[in-house]
Scaffold this motif. Sequence first.
Motif, PDB file in Angstrom:
ATOM      1  N   ARG A  59       0.764  -1.247  -0.162  1.00 29.31           N
ATOM      2  CA  ARG A  59      -0.059   0.012   0.103  1.00 29.31           C
ATOM      3  C   ARG A  59       0.882   1.093  -0.032  1.00 29.31           C
ATOM      4  O   ARG A  59       0.481   2.350  -0.565  1.00 29.31           O
ATOM      5  N   ASN A  60       2.058   1.372   0.918  1.00 28.68           N
ATOM      6  CA  ASN A  60       2.675   2.452   1.163  1.00 28.68           C
ATOM      7  C   ASN A  60       4.100   2.507   0.501  1.00 28.68           C
ATOM      8  O   ASN A  60       4.730   3.595   0.225  1.00 28.68           O
ATOM      9  N   GLY A  61       4.724   1.271   0.276  1.00 25.34           N
ATOM     10  CA  GLY A  61       6.275   1.180   0.047  1.00 25.34           C
ATOM     11  C   GLY A  61       6.870   1.243   1.319  1.00 25.34           C
ATOM     12  O   GLY A  61       6.111   1.174   2.466  1.00 25.34           O
ATOM     13  N   PRO A  62       8.264   1.515   1.214  1.00 25.00           N
ATOM     14  CA  PRO A  62       8.796   1.180   2.394  1.00 25.00           C
ATOM     15  C   PRO A  62       8.822   2.489   3.244  1.00 25.00           C
ATOM     16  O   PRO A  62       8.677   3.412   2.691  1.00 25.00           O
ATOM     17  N   GLY A  63       8.916   2.459   4.609  1.00 23.38           N
ATOM     18  CA  GLY A  63       8.877   3.645   5.610  1.00 23.38           C
ATOM     19  C   GLY A  63       8.195   3.347   6.840  1.00 23.38           C
ATOM     20  O   GLY A  63       8.090   2.154   7.091  1.00 23.38           O
ATOM     21  N   LEU A  64       8.230   4.401   7.445  1.00 25.76           N
ATOM     22  CA  LEU A  64       7.719   4.170   8.965  1.00 25.76           C
ATOM     23  C   LEU A  64       6.324   3.573   9.216  1.00 25.76           C
ATOM     24  O   LEU A  64       5.377   4.004   8.426  1.00 25.76           O
ATOM     25  N   GLN A  65       6.420   2.458   9.873  1.00 29.58           N
ATOM     26  CA  GLN A  65       5.291   1.622   9.818  1.00 29.58           C
ATOM     27  C   GLN A  65       4.454   1.697  11.456  1.00 29.58           C
ATOM     28  O   GLN A  65       3.628   1.461  11.571  1.00 29.58           O
ATOM     29  N   GLN A  66       5.492   1.872  12.319  1.00 31.28           N
ATOM     30  CA  GLN A  66       5.142   1.997  13.799  1.00 31.28           C
ATOM     31  C   GLN A  66       5.751   2.764  14.963  1.00 31.28           C
ATOM     32  O   GLN A  66       7.150   2.882  14.380  1.00 31.28           O
ATOM     33  N   LEU A  67       5.338   3.003  15.962  1.00 29.28           N
ATOM     34  CA  LEU A  67       5.808   3.569  16.667  1.00 29.28           C
ATOM     35  C   LEU A  67       5.718   2.988  18.222  1.00 29.28           C
ATOM     36  O   LEU A  67       4.314   2.732  18.662  1.00 29.28           O
ATOM     37  N   ALA A  68       6.567   2.532  18.837  1.00 26.46           N
ATOM     38  CA  ALA A  68       6.467   1.422  19.926  1.00 26.46           C
ATOM     39  C   ALA A  68       6.794   2.021  21.207  1.00 26.46           C
ATOM     40  O   ALA A  68       7.981   2.940  21.391  1.00 26.46           O
ATOM     41  N   TYR A  69       5.951   1.902  22.233  1.00 29.59           N
ATOM     42  CA  TYR A  69       6.185   2.254  23.647  1.00 29.59           C
ATOM     43  C   TYR A  69       6.500   1.236  24.697  1.00 29.59           C
ATOM     44  O   TYR A  69       5.842   0.287  24.550  1.00 29.59           O
ATOM     45  N   THR A  70       7.581   1.489  25.438  1.00 29.92           N
ATOM     46  CA  THR A  70       7.877   0.424  26.520  1.00 29.92           C
ATOM     47  C   THR A  70       6.726   0.851  27.653  1.00 29.92           C
ATOM     48  O   THR A  70       6.469   1.841  27.996  1.00 29.92           O
ATOM     49  N   VAL A  71       6.087  -0.239  28.158  1.00 33.69           N
ATOM     50  CA  VAL A  71       5.300  -0.150  29.242  1.00 33.69           C
ATOM     51  C   VAL A  71       5.681  -1.283  30.463  1.00 33.69           C
ATOM     52  O   VAL A  71       6.131  -2.494  29.828  1.00 33.69           O
TER      53      VAL A  71
END
Length: 160
Positions: free
Chosen positions: A93-105
């Motif tokens: 859909r988007n090509g390569p690139g930023l897919q997610q932002l992860a937080y430590t909990v």
Amino acid sequence: MMQRPPSVTEPENVTFGDVGLLRIDHVGVAVPDLDIALRFYAETFGMHCVHQETNEEQGVREAMLAVGDGTGPRLQLLAPARPDSAIAKFLDRNGPGLQQLAYTVADVEAAADALRARGLRLLYDTPRRGTAGSRINFVHPKDAGGVLVELVESAPPVRH
Ligand code: MC0
């Protein structure tokens, strides 16, 4: 007298802290080929891989890269391990690139419950297995300002 900047808003009825976000854990980038991407990040930015694995359930080959002295958030490279995976669909859909932002909990179930209580959709009813034995869940990107948010509870340290 000091004026408050107009951009600062005062959210009502928000209890800070009950989601329990501790820090940014990693930023995930979708790539078509893990080995090519690893070489690119090493040669271009001098980043080195500190962990690599295949997560069959998620359908990804992934690598964690350390930035600088390695004490801060990591960069996660995510390549599809099969054509019907979330990463394959994202790349189509988007090509390569930023897919997610992860937080430590500290507690992924508590964090997910706190976000559900605010009306956000969590992708899984119960946490699934993430990198290096972590427990993970995701907030649907449509409920988080267009960002796929991952919650990561690290695996407990191994005792010898
Ligand atoms: C889809 N959308 C995104 C997005 N993926 N927006 C921002 N960031 C993303 N990554 C948008 C689409 O453009 C579309 O918007 C809408 O969401 C589609 O929603 P949907 O039809 O409900 O869903 P799908 O089929 O596109 O799937 C998206 C979804 C999926 C987030 C549900 O990718 C998923 O289940 N992700 C969680 C698992 C995952 O990402 N695994 C790989 C990393 P429009 O406006 O066109 O409607 S594994 C991992 O991260 C582990 C190893 C770890 O860190 O430990």
